[in-house]
Design an enzyme around this catalytic site. Structure first.
Site, PDB file in Angstrom:
ATOM      1  N   LYS A   1      -0.524   4.959   4.397  1.00  0.00           N
ATOM      2  CA  LYS A   1      -1.471   4.055   5.067  1.00  0.00           C
ATOM      3  C   LYS A   1      -1.104   3.911   6.537  1.00  0.00           C
ATOM      4  O   LYS A   1       0.057   3.740   6.881  1.00  0.00           O
ATOM      5  CB  LYS A   1      -1.492   2.686   4.366  1.00  0.00           C
TER       6      LYS A   1
ATOM      7  N   HIS B   1       0.842  -1.206   0.000  1.00  0.00           N
ATOM      8  CA  HIS B   1       0.000   0.000   0.000  1.00  0.00           C
ATOM      9  C   HIS B   1       0.871   1.247   0.000  1.00  0.00           C
ATOM     10  O   HIS B   1       2.049   1.191   0.345  1.00  0.00           O
ATOM     11  CB  HIS B   1      -0.917   0.032   1.226  1.00  0.00           C
TER      12      HIS B   1
HETATM   13  P1  NAD Z   1      -6.857   9.619   4.496  1.00  0.00           P
HETATM   14  O1  NAD Z   1      -5.805   9.685   5.554  1.00  0.00           O
HETATM   15  O2  NAD Z   1      -6.570  10.183   3.161  1.00  0.00           O
HETATM   16  O3  NAD Z   1      -8.206  10.342   5.049  1.00  0.00           O
HETATM   17  C1  NAD Z   1      -8.681  10.124   6.367  1.00  0.00           C
HETATM   18  C2  NAD Z   1      -9.877  11.031   6.669  1.00  0.00           C
HETATM   19  O4  NAD Z   1     -10.287  10.789   8.016  1.00  0.00           O
HETATM   20  C3  NAD Z   1      -9.591  12.542   6.594  1.00  0.00           C
HETATM   21  O5  NAD Z   1     -10.814  13.225   6.292  1.00  0.00           O
HETATM   22  C4  NAD Z   1      -9.177  12.869   8.023  1.00  0.00           C
HETATM   23  O6  NAD Z   1      -9.400  14.218   8.371  1.00  0.00           O
HETATM   24  C5  NAD Z   1     -10.127  11.973   8.812  1.00  0.00           C
HETATM   25  N1  NAD Z   1      -9.579  11.592  10.138  1.00  0.00           N
HETATM   26  C6  NAD Z   1     -10.201  11.743  11.321  1.00  0.00           C
HETATM   27  N2  NAD Z   1      -9.479  11.303  12.338  1.00  0.00           N
HETATM   28  C7  NAD Z   1      -8.318  10.856  11.805  1.00  0.00           C
HETATM   29  C8  NAD Z   1      -7.148  10.251  12.352  1.00  0.00           C
HETATM   30  N3  NAD Z   1      -7.026  10.050  13.666  1.00  0.00           N
HETATM   31  N4  NAD Z   1      -6.168   9.879  11.508  1.00  0.00           N
HETATM   32  C9  NAD Z   1      -6.291  10.056  10.174  1.00  0.00           C
HETATM   33  N5  NAD Z   1      -7.388  10.607   9.588  1.00  0.00           N
HETATM   34  C10 NAD Z   1      -8.385  11.014  10.400  1.00  0.00           C
HETATM   35  O7  NAD Z   1      -7.253   8.069   4.396  1.00  0.00           O
HETATM   36  P2  NAD Z   1      -7.975   7.303   3.176  1.00  0.00           P
HETATM   37  O8  NAD Z   1      -6.946   6.746   2.256  1.00  0.00           O
HETATM   38  O9  NAD Z   1      -9.075   8.147   2.630  1.00  0.00           O
HETATM   39  O10 NAD Z   1      -8.581   6.066   3.970  1.00  0.00           O
HETATM   40  C11 NAD Z   1      -9.519   6.226   5.009  1.00  0.00           C
HETATM   41  C12 NAD Z   1      -9.838   4.866   5.637  1.00  0.00           C
HETATM   42  O11 NAD Z   1     -10.448   4.012   4.654  1.00  0.00           O
HETATM   43  C13 NAD Z   1      -8.584   4.109   6.123  1.00  0.00           C
HETATM   44  O12 NAD Z   1      -8.931   3.379   7.297  1.00  0.00           O
HETATM   45  C14 NAD Z   1      -8.281   3.145   4.980  1.00  0.00           C
HETATM   46  O13 NAD Z   1      -7.556   2.002   5.375  1.00  0.00           O
HETATM   47  C15 NAD Z   1      -9.691   2.795   4.552  1.00  0.00           C
HETATM   48  N6  NAD Z   1      -9.836   2.290   3.167  1.00  0.00           N
HETATM   49  C16 NAD Z   1     -10.726   1.287   2.976  1.00  0.00           C
HETATM   50  C17 NAD Z   1     -10.967   0.804   1.697  1.00  0.00           C
HETATM   51  C18 NAD Z   1     -12.024  -0.257   1.513  1.00  0.00           C
HETATM   52  O14 NAD Z   1     -12.257  -0.706   0.359  1.00  0.00           O
HETATM   53  N7  NAD Z   1     -12.701  -0.667   2.575  1.00  0.00           N
HETATM   54  C19 NAD Z   1     -10.282   1.357   0.604  1.00  0.00           C
HETATM   55  C20 NAD Z   1      -9.377   2.406   0.828  1.00  0.00           C
HETATM   56  C21 NAD Z   1      -9.173   2.876   2.128  1.00  0.00           C
END
Ligand code: NAD
Length: 265
Positions: free
Chosen positions: A157, A153
């Site tokens: 991540k 990833h």
């Molecule tokens: P990102 O870091 O780009 O965005 C995270 C979002 O959550 C932001 O809006 C941030 O402000 C908010 N947030 C609130 N509290 C936070 C904290 N303590 N730490 C980090 N961010 C915080 O992440 P992303 O790539 O958009 O992924 C978000 C989540 O979705 C992750 O858990 C990731 O593993 C998961 N994900 C799941 C799938 C799936 O298919 N299920 C696919 C991609 C990502």
């Protein structure tokens, strides 16, 4: 009439991908987003008419048909603790990974009031792969084929192994009639000695912009079978989450899985 969606994690990579897809979908409307306050939280150009912090999102959630959460375990917990009672009528789609027992407990409680779907991965391919891995693990003798799961990833991540890798490990353990918690090992280092029989090992690569690759290896003495999936972009997961949101809206309260949505059971 369009479905009204609220996205928790609106300013993140997945939140932005969802906004882009919702803009092009006539049957969906981005009602608003949820993200902690900060300089990056400017609704202008975000694809969300408003972005509110988790402690003030109750009213927004009440107006939504579906709340989609792609944030962080702490934010999901805060929303459920503060606003779980206002979820009536709002379906919940959760893609956030790194969830622990306490989060699953809260989600089970929410599923008594509303429909809830949690998926570590929203792609058709990975959900198909889960079934293939379970079948392969059941068919291949556990003494003769060792299972190693390798995932890659992007460098930002936050959790490892990925939620998808763990789901693949659970599928493999299920195929062998066992529990992953009894077999799991994460990485190896130093004088590890011989590989314990039946172990399921996880290895996480982190770097660049990789949206997600998973390979499940079954290593025998004279052959190796590898089942793999690679995402070409995170729109794959965003699109799957929107398919899940459309499917979940208006259903009875309860827990649902992506395999229900995709008819892959
Ligand atoms: P990102 O870091 O780009 O965005 C995270 C979002 O959550 C932001 O809006 C941030 O402000 C908010 N947030 C609130 N509290 C936070 C904290 N303590 N730490 C980090 N961010 C915080 O992440 P992303 O790539 O958009 O992924 C978000 C989540 O979705 C992750 O858990 C990731 O593993 C998961 N994900 C799941 C799938 C799936 O298919 N299920 C696919 C991609 C990502």
């Amino acid at each position: 009439m369009a479905l009204d969606l609220v996205v928790s994690g609106a300013t993140g990579r997945m939140g932005r991908a969802l906004a882009g897809l919702m803009e092009d979908a006539e049957d969906l409307r981005a009602l608003g987003g949820i993200a902690p306050s900060g300089p990056e939280v400017d609704p202008a150009g975000s694809g969300y008419p408003e972005i509110v912090p988790p402690d003030a999102c109750g009213e927004l959630i009440r107006r939504a048909d579906v709340l989609i959460d792609f944030s962080a375990p702490t934010q999901l917990a805060e929303i459920l603790d503060r606003h779980g009672d206002t979820l009536d009528g709002t379906a919940l789609v959760v893609g956030t990974t790194g969830l622990e027992a306490g989060h699953h407990e809260r989600l089970r409680a929410a599923a008594e009031r509303v429909p809830v779907l949690v998926a570590a991965n929203f792609s058709v391919g990975v959900n198909l792969l889960l079934g293939l891995v379970e079948r392969a693990a059941g068919a291949l003798d556990g003494d003769a084929y060792d299972i190693e799961i390798v995932e890659a990833h992007h460098r930002r991540k936050e959790d490892a192994p990925s939620g998808t890798a763990l789901a693949l490990g659970e599928a493999a353990a299920r195929g062998r009639g066992q529990d992953l918690s009894d077999l799991r090992t994460d990485g190896r280092s130093g004088r590890t000695g011989a590989r314990p029989e039946g172990e399921i090992a996880f290895h996480a690569l982190r770097g660049g912009g990789e949206p997600g690759e998973h390979v499940v290896h079954f290593l025998g003495e004279r052959e190796r079978i590898s089942l793999s999936h690679r995402a070409a972009g995170r729109e794959l997961f965003a699109e799957g989450a929107l398919v899940a949101a459309r499917w979940l809206a208006g259903r009875d309260a309860g827990e649902y899985r992506m395999t229900d949505v995709l008819g892959l059971r």
